[in-house]
Scaffold this active site. Structure first.
Site, PDB file in Angstrom:
ATOM      1  N   TRP A   1      13.176 -81.307 -56.656  1.00 15.28           N
ATOM      2  CA  TRP A   1      14.415 -80.594 -56.059  1.00 15.28           C
ATOM      3  C   TRP A   1      14.247 -79.182 -55.651  1.00 15.28           C
ATOM      4  CZ3 TRP A   1      19.843 -82.666 -57.865  1.00 15.28           C
ATOM      5  CH2 TRP A   1      19.884 -84.149 -57.309  1.00 15.28           C
TER       6      TRP A   1
ATOM      7  N   HIS B   1       2.480 -75.622 -59.800  1.00 17.96           N
ATOM      8  CA  HIS B   1       2.943 -75.764 -58.245  1.00 17.96           C
ATOM      9  C   HIS B   1       2.618 -74.617 -57.533  1.00 17.96           C
ATOM     10  CE1 HIS B   1       5.254 -76.745 -54.703  1.00 17.96           C
ATOM     11  NE2 HIS B   1       5.602 -78.075 -55.141  1.00 17.96           N
TER      12      HIS B   1
ATOM     13  N   GLU C   1      -1.769 -81.812 -54.368  1.00 21.76           N
ATOM     14  CA  GLU C   1      -0.652 -81.308 -53.354  1.00 21.76           C
ATOM     15  C   GLU C   1      -1.240 -80.286 -52.377  1.00 21.76           C
ATOM     16  OE1 GLU C   1       3.802 -81.828 -54.694  1.00 21.76           O
ATOM     17  OE2 GLU C   1       2.987 -80.034 -55.191  1.00 21.76           O
TER      18      GLU C   1
ATOM     19  N   SER D   1       5.123 -83.744 -47.987  1.00 20.75           N
ATOM     20  CA  SER D   1       5.431 -84.075 -46.949  1.00 20.75           C
ATOM     21  C   SER D   1       5.623 -85.680 -47.041  1.00 20.75           C
ATOM     22  CB  SER D   1       4.724 -83.919 -45.391  1.00 20.75           C
ATOM     23  OG  SER D   1       4.958 -82.488 -45.474  1.00 20.75           O
TER      24      SER D   1
ATOM     25  N   GLY E   1       9.103 -83.712 -52.546  1.00 19.22           N
ATOM     26  CA  GLY E   1      10.131 -82.732 -52.359  1.00 19.22           C
ATOM     27  C   GLY E   1      11.281 -82.837 -51.519  1.00 19.22           C
ATOM     28  N   GLY E   2      11.273 -82.575 -50.213  1.00 24.77           N
ATOM     29  CA  GLY E   2      12.521 -82.452 -49.399  1.00 24.77           C
ATOM     30  C   GLY E   2      13.218 -83.815 -49.407  1.00 24.77           C
TER      31      GLY E   2
HETATM   32  P1  13P Z   1       7.598 -81.905 -49.631  1.00 31.40           P
HETATM   33  O1  13P Z   1       7.882 -83.237 -49.890  1.00 31.40           O
HETATM   34  O2  13P Z   1       8.951 -81.009 -49.174  1.00 31.40           O
HETATM   35  O3  13P Z   1       6.558 -81.494 -48.693  1.00 31.40           O
HETATM   36  O4  13P Z   1       7.166 -80.831 -50.896  1.00 31.40           O
HETATM   37  C1  13P Z   1       6.312 -81.393 -51.583  1.00 31.40           C
HETATM   38  C2  13P Z   1       6.150 -80.633 -52.976  1.00 31.40           C
HETATM   39  O5  13P Z   1       5.994 -79.527 -52.965  1.00 31.40           O
HETATM   40  C3  13P Z   1       6.703 -81.401 -54.255  1.00 31.40           C
HETATM   41  O6  13P Z   1       6.235 -80.890 -55.384  1.00 31.40           O
END
Ligand code: 13P
Length: 245
Positions: A12, A100, A169, A206, A227-228
């Site tokens: 989050w 991260h 990532e 993403s 994430g989002g």
């Molecule tokens: P998004 O899914 O918003 O691109 O973020 C990925 C992320 O950084 C998860 O740790």
């Protein structure tokens, strides 16, 4: 996807207050009736302020809670604003995200990340260990070299493979709507798995209900760090459902 067991992690980031906890209710309900529930693992990593209330809400469910970062010292000390792995464990976290890129960008290097991972293991936490190349590194075809260095240094003198999930990532894919080409991603995940055997490897960057159809075809993936889209329960559930379709 040929794996029997898939992991979905909701990161989050710095979003959410107490009200946001309601958004996990549909996910709890969904999991109860989902036909593949035995092969799904869901971990929520909310901001630190929400770990304990979330832990209480998820207590009698299969869902788990994690932190988003930690201090490298698992003992208490004069480190204003910091939280250590003992404290995370104390408020119900079972996992912690370490390495991260949003923290690497603020100066966290591989040595510090290695100390944090050791601290987490020491405290009995599982680690979501993030690695990934920047766009510049990718353009220079340095991806494998960077990943190799990040993993080798990050996991130096760490033996407990079962406690660690490696999450690939690519920095340029985070929050941009871009994902790697599927054949390239397959190759990168295979590279990590061949070189660092017996680790589970996730993909993050993403991930959304549209691109999951392509991403799930990568048969050696063990799950996703989201994430989002994870802040929206409908999208999050959609991603999980489509992974199994
Ligand atoms: P998004 O899914 O918003 O691109 O973020 C990925 C992320 O950084 C998860 O740790």
């Amino acid at each position: 996807m040929t794996n029997k067991y898939m992991i979905f992690i909701a990161n989050w980031k710095m979003f959410g207050g107490l009200n946001s906890l309601n958004s996990i209710n549909p996910v709890i309900k969904f999991l109860k009736i989902f036909k593949n529930k035995k092969s799904v693992k869901i971990i929520y990593c909310p901001p630190t302020t929400l770990i304990y209330p979330m832990y209480k809400r998820l207590k009698n469910t299969p869902l788990m809670v994690g932190g988003q970062n930690c201090h490298e010292n698992h003992k208490s000390g004069a480190f204003t604003g910091s939280i250590n792995t003992t404290m995370l464990k104390n408020v119900g976290a079972s996992y912690v995200i370490i390495g991260h890129s949003e923290n690497r960008r603020n100066g966290e290097n591989n040595t510090l990340i290695n100390q944090k991972i050791k601290s987490a293991i020491n405290s009995g936490l599982n680690v979501i260990f993030c690695i990934g190349e920047t766009l510049g590194e990718r353009k220079k075809k340095l991806t494998k070299k960077i990943l190799n260095r990040q993993i080798t240094s990050g996991l130096k003198k760490i033996k407990n493979k079962k406690k660690i999930l490696i999450s690939y990532e690519p920095v340029w894919a985070i929050g941009t709507g871009l994902i790697p080409k599927i054949n390239e991603l397959y190759e990168t995940i295979s590279f990590i798995k061949n070189k660092f055997k017996d680790y589970k490897v996730l993909y993050g960057g993403s991930v959304n209900p549209k691109n999951i159809k392509d991403l799930k075809t990568i048969e050696n993936l063990d799950g996703f760090l989201i994430g989002g889209a994870s802040q929206n329960s409908k999208k999050f559930i959609d991603i999980i459902k489509k992974t199994y379709n």
